[in-house]
Structure formats: C-alpha cells, structure tokens
Motif scaffolding. Structure first.
Motif, PDB file in Angstrom:
ATOM      1  N   ALA A 122       0.875  -1.169   0.000  1.00 29.95           N
ATOM      2  CA  ALA A 122       0.000   0.000   0.000  1.00 29.95           C
ATOM      3  C   ALA A 122       0.908   1.213   0.000  1.00 29.95           C
ATOM      4  CB  ALA A 122      -0.887   0.002   1.231  1.00 29.95           C
ATOM      5  N   TRP A 123       0.453   2.292  -0.620  1.00 25.69           N
ATOM      6  CA  TRP A 123       1.286   3.496  -0.642  1.00 25.69           C
ATOM      7  C   TRP A 123       1.105   4.248   0.673  1.00 25.69           C
ATOM      8  CZ3 TRP A 123       5.111   4.306  -3.947  1.00 25.69           C
ATOM      9  CH2 TRP A 123       5.112   3.543  -5.114  1.00 25.69           C
ATOM     10  N   ASP A 124       1.437   3.498   1.723  1.00 27.34           N
ATOM     11  CA  ASP A 124       1.342   4.021   3.061  1.00 27.34           C
ATOM     12  C   ASP A 124       2.589   4.855   3.345  1.00 27.34           C
ATOM     13  OD1 ASP A 124       0.667   3.539   6.114  1.00 27.34           O
ATOM     14  OD2 ASP A 124       2.773   3.017   5.776  1.00 27.34           O
ATOM     15  N   PRO A 125       2.494   5.928   4.121  1.00 28.36           N
ATOM     16  CA  PRO A 125       3.658   6.802   4.296  1.00 28.36           C
ATOM     17  C   PRO A 125       4.905   6.077   4.774  1.00 28.36           C
ATOM     18  CG  PRO A 125       1.748   7.761   5.341  1.00 28.36           C
ATOM     19  CD  PRO A 125       1.316   6.447   4.811  1.00 28.36           C
ATOM     20  N   ARG A 126       4.735   5.173   5.750  1.00 30.39           N
ATOM     21  CA  ARG A 126       5.937   4.509   6.268  1.00 30.39           C
ATOM     22  C   ARG A 126       6.559   3.598   5.235  1.00 30.39           C
ATOM     23  NH1 ARG A 126       6.502   3.373  12.519  1.00 30.39           N
ATOM     24  NH2 ARG A 126       5.862   5.442  13.183  1.00 30.39           N
ATOM     25  N   LEU A 127       5.719   2.800   4.569  1.00 31.34           N
ATOM     26  CA  LEU A 127       6.258   1.920   3.529  1.00 31.34           C
ATOM     27  C   LEU A 127       6.928   2.754   2.447  1.00 31.34           C
ATOM     28  CD1 LEU A 127       3.541  -0.830   3.039  1.00 31.34           C
ATOM     29  CD2 LEU A 127       5.568  -0.827   4.468  1.00 31.34           C
ATOM     30  N   THR A 128       6.238   3.806   2.021  1.00 30.72           N
ATOM     31  CA  THR A 128       6.785   4.639   0.948  1.00 30.72           C
ATOM     32  C   THR A 128       8.112   5.265   1.365  1.00 30.72           C
ATOM     33  OG1 THR A 128       4.487   5.127   0.429  1.00 30.72           O
ATOM     34  CG2 THR A 128       6.161   6.413  -0.700  1.00 30.72           C
ATOM     35  N   SER A 129       8.170   5.743   2.627  1.00 34.95           N
ATOM     36  CA  SER A 129       9.423   6.347   3.097  1.00 34.95           C
ATOM     37  C   SER A 129      10.552   5.338   3.033  1.00 34.95           C
ATOM     38  CB  SER A 129       9.276   6.823   4.538  1.00 34.95           C
ATOM     39  OG  SER A 129       8.246   7.748   4.628  1.00 34.95           O
ATOM     40  N   PHE A 130      10.260   4.090   3.399  1.00 34.42           N
ATOM     41  CA  PHE A 130      11.324   3.086   3.369  1.00 34.42           C
ATOM     42  C   PHE A 130      11.751   2.767   1.953  1.00 34.42           C
ATOM     43  CE2 PHE A 130      12.910   1.383   7.245  1.00 34.42           C
ATOM     44  CZ  PHE A 130      12.144   2.061   8.173  1.00 34.42           C
ATOM     45  N   LEU A 131      10.771   2.784   1.050  1.00 30.86           N
ATOM     46  CA  LEU A 131      11.115   2.574  -0.351  1.00 30.86           C
ATOM     47  C   LEU A 131      12.064   3.675  -0.825  1.00 30.86           C
ATOM     48  CD1 LEU A 131      10.342   0.593  -2.555  1.00 30.86           C
ATOM     49  CD2 LEU A 131       8.592   2.191  -3.287  1.00 30.86           C
ATOM     50  N   ILE A 132      11.756   4.918  -0.452  1.00 36.52           N
ATOM     51  CA  ILE A 132      12.616   6.042  -0.850  1.00 36.52           C
ATOM     52  C   ILE A 132      13.988   5.914  -0.192  1.00 36.52           C
ATOM     53  CG2 ILE A 132      12.863   8.547  -0.779  1.00 36.52           C
ATOM     54  CD1 ILE A 132       9.775   8.663  -0.810  1.00 36.52           C
ATOM     55  N   LEU A 133      14.003   5.494   1.084  1.00 34.68           N
ATOM     56  CA  LEU A 133      15.278   5.281   1.773  1.00 34.68           C
ATOM     57  C   LEU A 133      16.115   4.256   1.014  1.00 34.68           C
ATOM     58  CD1 LEU A 133      17.011   5.919   4.266  1.00 34.68           C
ATOM     59  CD2 LEU A 133      15.892   4.033   5.436  1.00 34.68           C
ATOM     60  N   GLY A 134      15.439   3.200   0.551  1.00 34.34           N
ATOM     61  CA  GLY A 134      16.141   2.185  -0.233  1.00 34.34           C
ATOM     62  C   GLY A 134      16.768   2.784  -1.483  1.00 34.34           C
ATOM     63  N   LEU A 135      16.039   3.717  -2.144  1.00 33.24           N
ATOM     64  CA  LEU A 135      16.587   4.367  -3.339  1.00 33.24           C
ATOM     65  C   LEU A 135      17.817   5.203  -2.995  1.00 33.24           C
ATOM     66  CD1 LEU A 135      13.319   5.532  -5.147  1.00 33.24           C
ATOM     67  CD2 LEU A 135      14.752   3.556  -5.656  1.00 33.24           C
ATOM     68  N   PHE A 136      17.770   5.884  -1.837  1.00 35.24           N
ATOM     69  CA  PHE A 136      18.933   6.676  -1.414  1.00 35.24           C
ATOM     70  C   PHE A 136      20.143   5.759  -1.209  1.00 35.24           C
ATOM     71  CE2 PHE A 136      17.994  11.043  -1.088  1.00 35.24           C
ATOM     72  CZ  PHE A 136      16.642  11.170  -0.839  1.00 35.24           C
ATOM     73  N   TYR A 137      19.906   4.609  -0.557  1.00 39.22           N
ATOM     74  CA  TYR A 137      21.008   3.649  -0.368  1.00 39.22           C
ATOM     75  C   TYR A 137      21.572   3.224  -1.721  1.00 39.22           C
ATOM     76  CZ  TYR A 137      20.623   2.693   4.652  1.00 39.22           C
ATOM     77  OH  TYR A 137      20.672   2.783   6.004  1.00 39.22           O
ATOM     78  N   LEU A 138      20.682   2.920  -2.665  1.00 43.48           N
ATOM     79  CA  LEU A 138      21.131   2.473  -3.992  1.00 43.48           C
ATOM     80  C   LEU A 138      22.020   3.524  -4.650  1.00 43.48           C
ATOM     81  CD1 LEU A 138      18.178   0.733  -5.864  1.00 43.48           C
ATOM     82  CD2 LEU A 138      20.393  -0.210  -5.219  1.00 43.48           C
ATOM     83  N   GLY A 139      21.553   4.770  -4.634  1.00 42.94           N
ATOM     84  CA  GLY A 139      22.332   5.844  -5.249  1.00 42.94           C
ATOM     85  C   GLY A 139      23.687   5.987  -4.589  1.00 42.94           C
ATOM     86  N   TYR A 140      23.694   5.941  -3.256  1.00 43.89           N
ATOM     87  CA  TYR A 140      24.940   6.084  -2.501  1.00 43.89           C
ATOM     88  C   TYR A 140      25.925   4.977  -2.875  1.00 43.89           C
ATOM     89  CZ  TYR A 140      27.995   6.372   1.601  1.00 43.89           C
ATOM     90  OH  TYR A 140      29.074   6.478   2.419  1.00 43.89           O
ATOM     91  N   ILE A 141      25.432   3.734  -2.898  1.00 38.85           N
ATOM     92  CA  ILE A 141      26.312   2.605  -3.222  1.00 38.85           C
ATOM     93  C   ILE A 141      26.810   2.721  -4.665  1.00 38.85           C
ATOM     94  CG2 ILE A 141      26.403   0.098  -3.484  1.00 38.85           C
ATOM     95  CD1 ILE A 141      24.269  -0.019  -1.238  1.00 38.85           C
ATOM     96  N   ALA A 142      25.892   3.112  -5.569  1.00 44.78           N
ATOM     97  CA  ALA A 142      26.272   3.221  -6.974  1.00 44.78           C
ATOM     98  C   ALA A 142      27.366   4.274  -7.163  1.00 44.78           C
ATOM     99  CB  ALA A 142      25.052   3.577  -7.822  1.00 44.78           C
ATOM    100  N   LEU A 143      27.281   5.377  -6.418  1.00 48.12           N
ATOM    101  CA  LEU A 143      28.305   6.421  -6.548  1.00 48.12           C
ATOM    102  C   LEU A 143      29.660   5.910  -6.065  1.00 48.12           C
ATOM    103  CD1 LEU A 143      28.725   9.313  -7.457  1.00 48.12           C
ATOM    104  CD2 LEU A 143      28.327  10.068  -5.126  1.00 48.12           C
ATOM    105  N   TRP A 144      29.672   5.176  -4.953  1.00 51.68           N
ATOM    106  CA  TRP A 144      30.934   4.575  -4.487  1.00 51.68           C
ATOM    107  C   TRP A 144      31.527   3.687  -5.569  1.00 51.68           C
ATOM    108  CZ3 TRP A 144      34.680   5.009  -1.130  1.00 51.68           C
ATOM    109  CH2 TRP A 144      34.462   5.595   0.126  1.00 51.68           C
ATOM    110  N   GLU A 145      30.670   2.888  -6.191  1.00 46.95           N
ATOM    111  CA  GLU A 145      31.163   1.924  -7.178  1.00 46.95           C
ATOM    112  C   GLU A 145      31.688   2.618  -8.432  1.00 46.95           C
ATOM    113  OE1 GLU A 145      31.585  -1.205  -6.596  1.00 46.95           O
ATOM    114  OE2 GLU A 145      30.794  -0.826  -4.590  1.00 46.95           O
ATOM    115  N   ALA A 146      31.132   3.810  -8.726  1.00 49.20           N
ATOM    116  CA  ALA A 146      31.438   4.429 -10.018  1.00 49.20           C
ATOM    117  C   ALA A 146      32.784   5.150 -10.032  1.00 49.20           C
ATOM    118  CB  ALA A 146      30.331   5.410 -10.401  1.00 49.20           C
ATOM    119  N   ILE A 147      33.329   5.475  -8.880  1.00 47.73           N
ATOM    120  CA  ILE A 147      34.527   6.319  -8.831  1.00 47.73           C
ATOM    121  C   ILE A 147      35.745   5.481  -8.488  1.00 47.73           C
ATOM    122  CG2 ILE A 147      35.558   8.367  -7.806  1.00 47.73           C
ATOM    123  CD1 ILE A 147      32.639   9.129  -7.044  1.00 47.73           C
TER     124      ILE A 147
END
Lengths: 244, 205, 218
Positions: A122-147
C-alpha cells in the motif's frame, strides 16, 4: 588516549578483528533467544493473530535501516572534517548492510500487510518512506562503485550523504502529507499510553539488541575488508614506485 | 608579484610525486620545467593554479593571480573566435582589446566559428585567452603542442614582450625550446621517495 | 556570473545546443499518455496535473548530464575554476541557465499541453503556478547531481539514479498543490512547502555543488 587513535587503520584492525567473533556470537545468542521466545513463547494477540510475531524481525530491521543511515551520516561528517580514512570506509561498509535491512523491513512489512490490510503493498507513508530510503542507499552505493579514486569517492559520497539526509527527511514529511496511511504509530515509545504489553516487549528488546550486534559485527567485518583492500592497493602502488 | 614555492610536496591520485620542491620566479622571469613523462609537471602546474591542494609546503602567490593553460583549451565550437575570447574577458572582468587578435595572428579568423579552425589555429585561440585575461602569473602546460615553427616564434615573442616584458612571470612545462632566456628546473631531482610518509596511501602502509 | 550565463544560453540555442529537445520530449510524453490510459476525458482530467508534473520532471532530467560534461570534455572547466568566479557561483549560473532553457519553456508549454489532457478551467493556472515555483528546485538539485557525476563514464545513468530520489519532495508537493488547486481544495500548505524547497535549494545547494566540483577537479 583519545577515541581518534582508533581512526588509525592498524589500531582499528588490531582492536576490532579479535572482537568480531564475540560480537557475532552475542548477536546469534540474542537473535536465537529473542526469536524463539517471541515466536513460540508469547500468546497470540487478539486482533492480529499469529501474524503479529513478524514484528520480531520487522521492527528491529526497520530501526537498523534508519540507524545505518544515521551512522553513515556521522562517519561521513567525521571524514569530511577530520579526514580519517577508517571513517569513510566504515560508511562505505555500512551502506549495503543498511540497504539489506531496508529490504528486510519492506519484505516483512509486505508479508505482514497481506493478512492485515489485505494487500502486499500500500502506498502508506511509512512503507513509501522506506522505499525512498532504499533508493537513497542504492544511489549512494552506486556512486561509491562508479569512482575509481578512493579519496575522491569518499569525498563525493560524503557530500551526497549529507545532502541526501536533508532530502530524505523532507521526503518523509512530504510522504506523510501526501497520504495519511494505514500503518499503526510507533508502539515502542516509552511514554505512550497504548504501549504494547511487556509480554511482547521483552523478546522484542532482545531481538533489537541482537540486530544491533549483528549490524555492528557486519560493519566492523566489512570495514576490515575495505581496509585490507586499501592496504593491498597501497602496497602494490608502493612496489610499483620502487621499481620505476 | 613574484612566485615563491617552499618545501612543496604534491601528489597525483593520492601518491606523492614530488617532494621538497623549492623555487622562486621573479617578475619578468620565466621558469622552464623539465622532466620525463610522469615526472609531475602537469600536477605541479595544477597545484600552483590552486586546482589541487599540495600535500605540504608553501606557495607564496594568490591563486587569483594565476592563469592556467592545459592541453585542452576549452574552446566552444559553435562560438566564433571573437565570442570565445570575449567570454573569457567578461568572465575575468577584463575588457576585450582587439590587439590580441594581432598578437596571435587571429584577425583573419575573427568571425569564423571556432569549430572550423585547424588544430594549430585552435591552439592559437587557446593561447590568445592568456592575452585576454591579463593575469600576471602564467602556468603553461606544453603551450606549443600542434603549433608550427612560425606560430611558436610568434607565441615566444608575445611571451617575451607582452607578458614578461610587462612584469609578468611564467612557469612553463615544454619540450620545445622557446628561445627564452629562462632557467630550467629538472623535476627529476625532487622525485618523491617510494617510502614517503605522505599521501593518502601512507595511512595504510 | 552573467558572462557564464550568457555563454551557456548562447551555446544552448546554437546548432547542436539541445535547446528544445526537452520541450519536444515533454510534448511526446504527454501525447503518449492518453494512448496508454485510454481517451476518457474524465480520467485524463483527473490525472492530468500529475502526468504533466512527471513529464516535466523527466524532461528536466534529460539535459542535466550535459551541464558540466561539455565543459569538462573540452577542458573549459578548470579554466573557469581558476577564474575570479567562485565555483559556487558557477554552479548557480549553470542552474539558472538550465532553468531558463528547460524549466521556463516547460512551464509555459504546460498550459497548451493541458488541453490535450482535458484539464478544467482552474487547473491551468495552478499547473503553471506550481511548475513555475517547482522547476527552479529541479534545476538546482539536478545541477548538484551533475556536479557530482562530472567526469564519470556513464555518468548520465548514475545521475538519474542519484537525482530522482532527491526530486521526491518537490514532485510530491508540486503535484499535490496542482491537484488540490485543480479540485478546488485548499492548496496553501503544499504551495508553501514547494516554495520553501525551491528557496532552500537555491540558497544551499550551489554550495554543495561548488564543493563537489572542487573535489572533482582535483
């Protein structure tokens, strides 16, 4: 002797390497105790049935998903201000663990939500926030890997972590505003009237301690690996220069 | 305005390349950097320009006084020669005087889009930027690449008369003799020891 | 700063500058949506503001990776960095240029394109207002992302991955204000939040972008 002495890679390794098995042991002990206690020795809740028992994984993993990001924020700041390599490498080491915790929290949430709300997602605020947090983690890890250059990567990811933290908090408010959801409020605050009863609370506490220890052991181990990789690289480059 | 460097150590990619470097360049003087590929000429010029921080040591000149010129000239292909130069003049808060076009033999090309210039012509345009921005300290990295003999002589003349002659100074990494009466600095003598305790690797050794 | 702004605007409208590409992209996305969700005008009117917001956001993303990459490739970036202009101001100038060449045209084009999605009378004003308030934030956040990934191979893909999560609050408040306004509800709160995000981003992110540019130039 100050705490910054441990920022020396060698000192850090000497201190943490022998401790890691003990922390793993403590984590295993707490998790087995807490999960067995929680799964088999607690009564079933009236309105939740047996599905409530997933909180013993769901709540601690969700807590650690956020705590891991907070830890990355602190270690990133330490790197930017004091330039201790161990700090930057610890942030790098924590990110995949944090992402895994986020995924566990999302997955257990879906498994729990299915019988409770009748839907996997469900697009519940807590679930959605965690999904967004997951995206932040992905971006962070991807940036480490790229440099390729480790110092440059540490600097850039640290700034990203800082900026990302601000936007993660903004997202949390935005998502809350966007949809007041199904999720129950926090049930662990100490002063809340409707706190869950001690029967559930004590095994949950043990599980939380177990998750904290597990996170600590994994991050220390991964930081150790990162330090070894850096040391190997440094030795190789030194050897190359000696030849040249 | 003079440039003084004391006990300078610099790193490339976290590895020390030069250690204990000291020199001074007085107004009207040029310094030629010598050394094989990888000796740290480009890295040194970038550090002097303030683009990269030194590991240790002192540089006695504000980065705001320096102009850096690398192999790439930052020329925009769709802008004309004059537009390219005018942009640099505006960015550095200078007025654009047309005499620069004569100094670098660009007058005939002034309205051509820079994308249609040959390699040597582009290089002249890139060097003309130095005449436009009017900085007293020039840090030049192989300025004569792709220039023919006449253009090299023309550039050397500009450097001698319009820059050094006006009290400017220059640090130049070049393999081509510019005919300048300038001391040479062999960077090979300052090569960092493999056992150096500086640089980002050192903490892990 | 105006010198850099002038040059970037001039470069973007010259041949090969890419001006109009994001606008065309915006148009195509908006045209494709009815093919996907069906031609019922009620549905289109309901989801219209959201569609236009998402399309504008993606169109903004499209031109971000050129922002510093071109200056990096031809070597202009270190020359600009050694100029009297601080890198923070360089980042701000780049963001303003980006907004003038994408955000502003998108905002102006949103109203005519709203006709294709059967928007109702009041919705047009709200849409243009929220886009005008929100697209500057998209440009500044995107500039930070572009500064972060300058010089990386395949930086464009990474750029999207980094920037899209940062776009979440802007998108939520912007689209929410447009939706509420269109439905005649009170839209003050999301509108103020949107303005706040734009003001905060404009004030603070150029410093972050300048810092990462400096790191990338080392």
């Amino acid at each position: 002797m100050s705490i910054w002495d441990y920022a020396n890679p060698k000192k850090f390794m000497d201190t943490t390497t022998p401790a890691i098995p003990w922390i793993f042991g403590g984590a295993a002990l707490c998790l087995v105790l807490g999960l067995v206690w929680g799964f088999f020795l607690t009564p079933e809740a009236d309105k939740f049935g047996s599905s409530v028992k997933i909180i013993y994984v769901h709540v601690p993993s969700a807590m650690m998903a956020i705590n891991a990001w907070v830890m990355m924020l602190v270690t990133s700041l330490v790197w930017l201000i004091r330039r201790h390599h161990v700090s930057a490498l610890a942030a790098k080491a924590a990110a995949p663990v944090g992402l895994t915790m986020t995924l566990i929290a999302l997955w257990t949430g879906a498994v729990w939500g299915q019988p409770m709300w009748g839907t996997w997602w469900a697009w519940d605020p807590r679930l959605t926030s965690f999904l967004i947090l997951g995206l932040f983690y992905l971006g962070y890890i991807a940036l480490w890997e790229a440099i390729a250059d480790p110092d440059q990567a540490a600097d850039l990811t640290s700034v990203l972590c800082l900026v990302g933290s601000v936007f993660a908090i903004l997202s949390r408010y935005a998502v809350n505003f966007w949809n007041q959801g199904l999720h129950q409020g926090a049930t662990l605050s100490l002063d809340a009237e409707e706190n869950i009863s001690d029967v559930y609370w004590l095994p949950l506490l043990v599980c939380i301690v177990g998750f904290i220890l597990l996170f600590l052991a994994l991050v220390l181990m991964r930081t150790g690996t990162e330090i070894r990789v850096r040391r190997l690289r440094a030795l190789e480059r030194q050897a190359q220069r000696a030849v040249a | 305005m003079s440039l003084r460097v004391e006990g300078l150590s610099i790193a490339r990619g976290g590895v020390p390349v030069l250690e204990g470097l000291s020199f001074a360049v007085e107004p009207g003087q040029a310094l030629i950097l010598r050394g094989p590929n990888g000796a740290g000429k480009t890295t040194l010029l970038r550090v002097l320009a303030g683009l990269a921080p030194p590991l240790s040591g002192r540089i006695d000149a504000t980065p705001e006084s320096a102009a850096y010129a690398s192999h790439a000239d930052g020329i925009k292909a769709t802008l004309s020669v004059t537009e390219n130069l005018r942009f640099w003049a505006d960015l550095y808060g200078r007025s654009f005087g047309a005499e620069v076009l004569d100094d670098f033999d660009l007058r005939a090309l002034r309205d051509r889009p820079a994308g249609t210039l040959s390699a040597g012509q582009s290089r002249r345009l890139g060097l003309a930027r130095l005449g436009v921005i009017g900085r007293p300290v020039l840090l030049l990295d192989e300025p004569t690449v792709s220039l023919d003999a006449a253009s090299v002589a023309r550039f050397a003349a500009w450097l001698r008369e319009r820059h050094l002659g006006q009290g400017g100074l220059a640090v130049i990494a070049t393999h081509v003799p510019l005919g300048l009466d300038a001391p040479e600095l062999d960077l090979g003598r300052f090569r960092a020891s493999p056992r150096s305790t500086q640089g980002s690797d050192a903490a892990f050794l | 700063m105006t010198a850099l702004l002038h040059r970037d605007l001039r470069l973007s409208i010259r041949a090969g500058g890419g001006f109009g590409l994001s606008l065309a992209f915006f148009l195509i996305v908006v045209v494709l949506v009815p093919f996907a969700v069906g031609p019922e005008s009620e549905i289109l009117a309901r989801i219209g503001p959201g569609i236009l917001w998402v399309a504008a956001l993606l169109a903004t993303l499209l031109s971000l990776d050129r922002q510093f990459a071109l200056d990096h490739e031809d070597g202009a970036l270190p020359l600009i960095a050694t100029s009297p202009l601080p890198l923070e101001a360089v980042a701000l100038a780049k963001a303003v240029a980006h907004w003038l060449t994408t955000g502003l045209p998108l905002t102006l084009a949103a109203a005519p394109l709203g006709v294709l999605l059967n928007l109702e009378g009041t919705a047009y004003g709200w849409l243009v207002l929220t886009l005008a308030l929100g697209t500057p934030a998209l440009s500044v956040i995107g500039t930070f992302g572009a500064a972060l990934t300058v010089g990386l191979r395949r930086g464009g893909l990474l750029l999207s991955l980094l920037v899209l999560p940062l776009y979440v609050p802007t998108l939520i408040f912007g689209a929410e204000a447009a939706r509420r306004g269109a439905e005649g509800m009170d839209a003050t709160t999301p509108l103020l939040m949107l303005a706040g995000i734009t003001a905060g981003s404009l004030a603070l992110l150029p410093f972050a972008a300048g810092a990462v540019l400096r790191i990338n130039l080392r």
